[in-house]
Design an enzyme around this catalytic site. Sequence first.
Site, PDB file in Angstrom:
ATOM      1  N   ASP A 127       0.721  -1.083   0.125  1.00 30.42           N
ATOM      2  CA  ASP A 127       0.129  -0.117   0.042  1.00 30.42           C
ATOM      3  C   ASP A 127       0.797   1.133  -0.024  1.00 30.42           C
ATOM      4  OD1 ASP A 127      -2.571   1.354  -0.071  1.00 30.42           O
ATOM      5  OD2 ASP A 127      -2.703   1.514   2.183  1.00 30.42           O
ATOM      6  N   ASN A 133     -10.939  -2.832  -5.147  1.00 30.31           N
ATOM      7  CA  ASN A 133     -10.128  -1.810  -5.799  1.00 30.31           C
ATOM      8  C   ASN A 133     -10.848  -1.681  -7.289  1.00 30.31           C
ATOM      9  OD1 ASN A 133      -7.045  -3.010  -4.440  1.00 30.31           O
ATOM     10  ND2 ASN A 133      -8.110  -1.229  -3.982  1.00 30.31           N
TER      11      ASN A 133
END
Length: 230
Positions: free
Chosen positions: A15, A63
């Site tokens: 991330d 996502n």
Amino acid sequence: MENSLLPRHVGIIMDGNGRWAKKRLLPRTAGHVQGAKAFRKCLRHCADIGIECVTFYAFSTENWKRSEDEVNAIMDLFSDYLDEAIGMGEKDVSMRFIGDRGRLSDKLVRKMEQVEADTAANTGTVCCLAVNYGGRDEILNAARKLISDGVTGDDITEEALNERLYTAGLPDVDLIIRPSGEQRISNFLIWQAAYAEYVFMDVMWPDFTEKDFDLALEEFATRNRRFGGV
Ligand code: IPE
Ligand code: IPE
Ligand code: MG
């Protein structure tokens, strides 16, 4: 490092690509390009130091909420990586892809199958790349498989469900590393992480180095794991 102090299975939430790019006034996709490089480096390091299994979270079932451009850019980077892995067979690493393949393009799925077949006999690190992966989706999927396999009543055990997860056959995750400063699991390996240790780091994923991985291992080695015992 003593073997018992080394995690058998490490999970990494890759991330911070977007923030890495934003800080440099670059498009988010530039962060993903750098992130893909950090992934290659980190996987090589895991293989070099003999990590048994490592799972990288590359794209979640959530996502898809992102712009089409960003999603396409991530899928293109994934495709480039697969082409590279087909070419060199990832040497000693055995590659597995976890997640729902139903929403990925046929072309991508064929490449994934080829990489898995090409590397299946490799005896080094097992690398799982989580693409269109969600922990809840994985558990639901396993529940559906239990039903279609005719497993009922008391035969529905932890083992029976575990065997139907994407990670079947792999040890539970011991250590989860999340860079980028966020301190959450974001639907990653939620079943397998029941007794995982967490290491959160402030570095953005594109800047993540072998040194950061080693620091997380050192932190892991200091933890006192009890698994509910004393
Ligand atoms: C991780 O980086 C990559 C994916 C989730 C695909 P992000 O893109 O989430 O980066 P931030 O969190 O916006 O910085
Ligand atoms: C988790 O990161 C998913 C991956 C790294 C692939 P996100 O950036 O999607 O997670 P949230 O939205 O911050 O929880
Ligand atoms: Mg993020």
